[in-house]
Design a protein around this motif. Structure first.
Motif, PDB file in Angstrom:
ATOM      1  N   LYS A  18      -5.637  24.982  -3.526  1.00 46.79           N
ATOM      2  CA  LYS A  18      -6.117  25.776  -4.655  1.00 46.79           C
ATOM      3  C   LYS A  18      -6.296  24.947  -5.923  1.00 46.79           C
ATOM      4  N   ARG A  19      -5.451  23.928  -6.080  1.00 46.24           N
ATOM      5  CA  ARG A  19      -5.443  23.157  -7.319  1.00 46.24           C
ATOM      6  C   ARG A  19      -4.771  21.803  -7.103  1.00 46.24           C
ATOM      7  N   TRP A  20      -4.957  20.903  -8.063  1.00 47.66           N
ATOM      8  CA  TRP A  20      -4.320  19.584  -8.051  1.00 47.66           C
ATOM      9  C   TRP A  20      -2.989  19.639  -8.785  1.00 47.66           C
ATOM     10  N   TRP A  21      -2.058  18.805  -8.323  1.00 48.42           N
ATOM     11  CA  TRP A  21      -0.735  18.639  -8.937  1.00 48.42           C
ATOM     12  C   TRP A  21      -0.467  17.155  -9.112  1.00 48.42           C
ATOM     13  N   ILE A  22       0.231  16.802 -10.194  1.00 43.32           N
ATOM     14  CA  ILE A  22       0.737  15.435 -10.360  1.00 43.32           C
ATOM     15  C   ILE A  22       2.116  15.387  -9.716  1.00 43.32           C
ATOM     16  N   LEU A  23       2.258  14.539  -8.723  1.00 43.55           N
ATOM     17  CA  LEU A  23       3.540  14.377  -8.048  1.00 43.55           C
ATOM     18  C   LEU A  23       4.359  13.260  -8.686  1.00 43.55           C
ATOM     19  N   SER A  24       3.668  12.215  -9.157  1.00 48.01           N
ATOM     20  CA  SER A  24       4.373  11.150  -9.868  1.00 48.01           C
ATOM     21  C   SER A  24       3.410  10.401 -10.772  1.00 48.01           C
ATOM     22  N   MET A  25       4.009   9.794 -11.776  1.00 50.16           N
ATOM     23  CA  MET A  25       3.301   8.876 -12.670  1.00 50.16           C
ATOM     24  C   MET A  25       4.188   7.649 -12.838  1.00 50.16           C
ATOM     25  N   VAL A  26       3.584   6.491 -12.680  1.00 52.03           N
ATOM     26  CA  VAL A  26       4.277   5.228 -12.906  1.00 52.03           C
ATOM     27  C   VAL A  26       3.386   4.426 -13.847  1.00 52.03           C
ATOM     28  N   TRP A  27       3.978   3.786 -14.849  1.00 52.55           N
ATOM     29  CA  TRP A  27       3.156   2.996 -15.746  1.00 52.55           C
ATOM     30  C   TRP A  27       3.815   1.687 -16.107  1.00 52.55           C
ATOM     31  N   VAL A  65      -2.638   0.719 -33.026  1.00 51.77           N
ATOM     32  CA  VAL A  65      -2.454   0.688 -31.574  1.00 51.77           C
ATOM     33  C   VAL A  65      -1.098   0.063 -31.296  1.00 51.77           C
ATOM     34  N   ILE A  66      -0.257   0.788 -30.555  1.00 52.95           N
ATOM     35  CA  ILE A  66       1.090   0.289 -30.278  1.00 52.95           C
ATOM     36  C   ILE A  66       1.344   0.021 -28.806  1.00 52.95           C
ATOM     37  N   THR A  67       0.446   0.472 -27.937  1.00 56.74           N
ATOM     38  CA  THR A  67       0.650   0.237 -26.511  1.00 56.74           C
ATOM     39  C   THR A  67      -0.675   0.334 -25.772  1.00 56.74           C
ATOM     40  N   ARG A  68      -0.794  -0.480 -24.743  1.00 50.76           N
ATOM     41  CA  ARG A  68      -1.913  -0.420 -23.799  1.00 50.76           C
ATOM     42  C   ARG A  68      -1.328  -0.716 -22.428  1.00 50.76           C
ATOM     43  N   GLY A  69      -1.931  -0.158 -21.396  1.00 47.49           N
ATOM     44  CA  GLY A  69      -1.432  -0.421 -20.062  1.00 47.49           C
ATOM     45  C   GLY A  69      -2.168   0.381 -19.027  1.00 47.49           C
ATOM     46  N   VAL A  70      -1.499   0.595 -17.893  1.00 43.46           N
ATOM     47  CA  VAL A  70      -2.093   1.341 -16.786  1.00 43.46           C
ATOM     48  C   VAL A  70      -1.094   2.381 -16.292  1.00 43.46           C
ATOM     49  N   ASN A  71      -1.554   3.633 -16.243  1.00 44.83           N
ATOM     50  CA  ASN A  71      -0.815   4.725 -15.616  1.00 44.83           C
ATOM     51  C   ASN A  71      -1.306   4.838 -14.180  1.00 44.83           C
ATOM     52  N   ILE A  72      -0.383   5.019 -13.254  1.00 42.31           N
ATOM     53  CA  ILE A  72      -0.748   5.251 -11.858  1.00 42.31           C
ATOM     54  C   ILE A  72      -0.270   6.649 -11.499  1.00 42.31           C
TER      55      ILE A  72
END
Length: 170
Positions: free
Chosen positions: A147-156, A132-139
């Motif tokens: 019609k469908r979902w899209w990811i507009l941003s990811m911050v971690w 294991v080299i990393t743990r955290g939280v993606n937002i």
């Protein structure tokens, strides 16, 4: 995508990674849970295994941003390092394929209002060796286009002394 601690931006020669245009999988984009699950799957794999960049491309809005919030361990200075999905693939692919990298969701919390949603998703990232080299939280910031979902941003941000993963995401 909590891969900032993985040393993704490395001394390895960066190359342009092909992210082919393919059809989105219905199971990836029809639910909030599905798109988050797919985002982990596309970047994960063993050593020598190609990442699913075409599938990854189907998840993200063309104008999306991915942002790693990093803390300099010596100075404590906080920096936000943003990229497009293409830049992320170009920076991350060689190391992920060479060493193997798998990121698994631990737990998530969804907040939705109409056609927008925020997902807090705790993760654990491991090398092919199992270390294991990393743990955290993606937002994740998501939207539904009817019609469908899209990811507009990811911050971690990564877990570290003084910044543990919150109890509700354990």
């Amino acid at each position: 995508m909590g891969v900032s601690g993985f040393g993704i931006v490395s001394a390895q020669k960066k190359v342009h990674v092909d992210r082919p245009t393919i059809e989105a999988r219905a199971e990836d984009v029809s639910t909030i849970e599905g798109i988050v699950k797919a985002s982990y799957e596309t970047i994960s794999g063993g050593a020598g295994v190609a990442r699913q960049w075409g599938r990854d491309r189907t998840l993200f809005d063309p104008n999306s941003r991915s942002v790693a919030v990093e803390v300099d361990r010596k100075t404590g200075a906080v920096k936000a390092r943003g990229s497009t999905e293409q830049e992320f693939a170009d920076d991350a692919d060689a190391s992920m394929v060479k060493d193997g990298f798998t990121e698994l969701e631990l737990k998530h919390i969804i907040q939705r209002f109409g056609n927008v949603a925020t997902v807090l998703s705790s993760y654990q990232g491991s090398l092919a060796s199992g270390k294991v080299i990393t743990r955290g939280v993606n937002i994740f910031q998501l939207y539904f286009d009817g019609k469908r979902w899209w990811i507009l941003s990811m911050v971690w941000d990564e877990e570290r002394p003084g910044n543990p993963i919150p109890a509700e995401l354990q």
